[in-house]
Design an enzyme around this catalytic site. Structure first.
Site, PDB file in Angstrom:
ATOM      1  N   LEU A  33      -2.185  17.095   6.193  1.00 48.16           N
ATOM      2  CA  LEU A  33      -3.095  18.131   6.674  1.00 48.16           C
ATOM      3  C   LEU A  33      -3.955  17.567   7.790  1.00 48.16           C
ATOM      4  O   LEU A  33      -4.486  16.466   7.662  1.00 48.16           O
ATOM      5  CB  LEU A  33      -4.005  18.634   5.545  1.00 48.16           C
ATOM      6  CG  LEU A  33      -3.326  19.249   4.312  1.00 48.16           C
ATOM      7  CD1 LEU A  33      -4.356  19.475   3.218  1.00 48.16           C
ATOM      8  CD2 LEU A  33      -2.640  20.561   4.682  1.00 48.16           C
ATOM      9  N   HIS A  34      -4.090  18.315   8.870  1.00 40.90           N
ATOM     10  CA  HIS A  34      -4.972  17.854   9.943  1.00 40.90           C
ATOM     11  C   HIS A  34      -5.602  18.992  10.741  1.00 40.90           C
ATOM     12  O   HIS A  34      -6.523  18.758  11.516  1.00 40.90           O
ATOM     13  CB  HIS A  34      -4.209  16.932  10.903  1.00 40.90           C
ATOM     14  CG  HIS A  34      -3.212  17.649  11.768  1.00 40.90           C
ATOM     15  ND1 HIS A  34      -1.971  18.027  11.315  1.00 40.90           N
ATOM     16  CD2 HIS A  34      -3.295  18.066  13.048  1.00 40.90           C
ATOM     17  CE1 HIS A  34      -1.320  18.639  12.287  1.00 40.90           C
ATOM     18  NE2 HIS A  34      -2.095  18.680  13.353  1.00 40.90           N
ATOM     19  N   ARG A  35      -5.134  20.227  10.555  1.00 44.14           N
ATOM     20  CA  ARG A  35      -5.654  21.323  11.385  1.00 44.14           C
ATOM     21  C   ARG A  35      -7.062  21.707  10.960  1.00 44.14           C
ATOM     22  O   ARG A  35      -7.380  21.744   9.768  1.00 44.14           O
ATOM     23  CB  ARG A  35      -4.718  22.524  11.328  1.00 44.14           C
ATOM     24  CG  ARG A  35      -3.344  22.198  11.892  1.00 44.14           C
ATOM     25  CD  ARG A  35      -2.508  23.401  12.250  1.00 44.14           C
ATOM     26  NE  ARG A  35      -1.225  22.954  12.782  1.00 44.14           N
ATOM     27  CZ  ARG A  35      -1.016  22.581  14.046  1.00 44.14           C
ATOM     28  NH1 ARG A  35      -2.022  22.637  14.915  1.00 44.14           N
ATOM     29  NH2 ARG A  35       0.158  22.175  14.448  1.00 44.14           N
TER      30      ARG A  35
ATOM     31  N   ARG B 291      -8.923  12.423  11.310  1.00 42.50           N
ATOM     32  CA  ARG B 291      -9.932  13.486  11.304  1.00 42.50           C
ATOM     33  C   ARG B 291     -10.189  14.036   9.903  1.00 42.50           C
ATOM     34  O   ARG B 291     -11.188  14.688   9.648  1.00 42.50           O
ATOM     35  CB  ARG B 291      -9.528  14.628  12.249  1.00 42.50           C
ATOM     36  CG  ARG B 291      -8.338  15.437  11.783  1.00 42.50           C
ATOM     37  CD  ARG B 291      -8.110  16.658  12.675  1.00 42.50           C
ATOM     38  NE  ARG B 291      -9.134  17.654  12.491  1.00 42.50           N
ATOM     39  CZ  ARG B 291      -9.956  18.064  13.440  1.00 42.50           C
ATOM     40  NH1 ARG B 291      -9.885  17.551  14.643  1.00 42.50           N
ATOM     41  NH2 ARG B 291     -10.867  18.977  13.197  1.00 42.50           N
TER      42      ARG B 291
END
Length: 387
Positions: A231-233, A266
């Protein structure tokens, strides 16, 4: 030639001999992790054509958009990508800051040592920025993976795609859907070349070399007995409460299987704010290409918000759940093993139930995802420049 200064050296000798009118000098642009597996087979195909006598040369331009070793250097080593001829070393920053730095430094390079073609891949900031810089200097642009669209303008990648395709000269597409998107936008058919997917070239070549990550033994993993999560969005990870809800849904419906979560930089800070403590959730550092895809290939399923991973799972026949409302790769859903769940974490429970009941679709491989895409691209460039 690699430099570490903030600006380019004052004197740059031409990287290639322009005395032959028939020689084509290609700048291959790479800046972020998704680029690297796409450029590796293109470089290999150019070298093969050089050995056959084609008067074609390239310089590899690394913008430095991803500068962490696990996000960049490791991939160069594992995929056999040569050292960059130039590293623009733009580093971190906002979208606008990175775009500006890349454009300024690439423009300076081109003014002192021009190329005949700027070849960009994918949809990262470097792709758009270098395309703009090249086009403003009347250098032709080729876009590999052109024409894909999600329709979601909240995604920076969608803007990068649209801007790049608006000024591209030669469009190399992964599917006929992407080609149709370009036709509908007014691009001439003779500029569009349906060639397949270069990322799959790399996947098929490297599959025999996939290797177990160290955690395989320490976590006592077994094939099809764990889940992989990426997951990164921003829509999934920027709010700690939402991220906690999402991860808890995965944990609660995982049937107790280990959950391997390579954490994007992030995302790491946000996870620390959630206070999640589940015995079967294992957050780990980003992995090299060979180790990560070993995990994916042997996973029960992958839960992701990445586009590229949905292509890899489709080719490897691994069930995939995408936590997004739209996808620029619809073929992974209509043909492959991917399902678009949306951004509501509650959609995970029925999807995982379907998986564990053995009802997930088998999927198939899209047309021309055969490991020969890069060869088709390079041969087409040779024809276009009449080498």
């Amino acid at each position: 030639m690699i430099y570490a200064e903030q600006t380019l050296p004052k004197e740059i000798k031409p990287a290639f001999d322009h005395s032959s009118e028939k020689q084509i000098i290609i700048d291959i642009i790479a800046g972020a992790r998704p680029n690297f597996m796409k450029i590796a087979p293109i470089i290999e195909s150019i070298k093969q054509e050089q050995e056959l006598g084609a008067n074609i040369a390239f310089r590899l331009i690394h913008t430095g958009q991803h500068y962490d070793k696990m996000m960049s250097g490791n991939f160069f080593e594992q995929l056999g990508i040569p050292e960059p001829d130039f590293n623009l070393e733009v580093g971190s920053g906002t979208q606008a800051e990175q775009t500006a730095k890349i454009m300024m430094r690439y423009e300076e390079l081109l003014l002192k040592s021009p190329a005949d073609l700027c070849l960009v891949v994918g949809d990262v900031t470097s792709t758009m920025a270098c395309s703009i810089a090249a086009k403003k200097l009347n250098i032709k642009v080729a876009h590999v993976e052109a024409g894909i669209r999600s329709g979601d303008l909240s995604m920076p990648e969608e803007i990068n795609r649209m801007v790049t395709d608006a000024i591209t000269d030669y469009f190399f597409t992964t599917t006929k859907i992407a080609s149709d998107n370009l036709i509908k936008s007014g691009i001439k058919a003779e500029q569009i070349f349906f060639v397949g997917n270069t990322m799959i070239d790399t996947l098929l070549k490297q599959m025999p070399h996939f290797k177990k990550p160290e955690l395989w033994s320490s976590l006592v993993l077994a094939p099809q007995q764990y889940l992989v999560v990426t997951l990164h969005r921003p829509s999934n990870v920027d709010e700690a409460d939402r991220l906690k809800f999402l991860i808890n849904e995965i944990v609660d419906n995982s049937m107790g299987l280990p959950i391997i979560f390579p954490v994007h930089p992030r995302t790491a800070q946000k996870i620390s704010q959630t206070g999640i403590n589940a015995a079967n959730l294992h957050t780990v550092e980003p992995m090299g290409y060979l180790e990560f895809n070993y995990l994916v290939r042997n996973a029960k399923a992958v839960i992701t918000d990445s586009g590229g991973i949905t292509e890899e799972t489709t080719v490897m026949g691994v069930p995939c759940m995408t936590l997004r409302n739209t996808t620029e790769r619809p073929e992974t859903c209509s043909i492959g093993t991917n399902e678009l769940l949306g951004t509501n974490p509650e959609a995970l429970k029925p999807a995982l139930k379907k998986l564990f009941e053995g009802e997930w679709k088998k999927g198939a491989i899209p047309e021309l995802w055969d490991g020969k895409t890069s060869a088709r691209i390079v041969k087409q460039l040779i024809n276009l420049f009449a080498l």
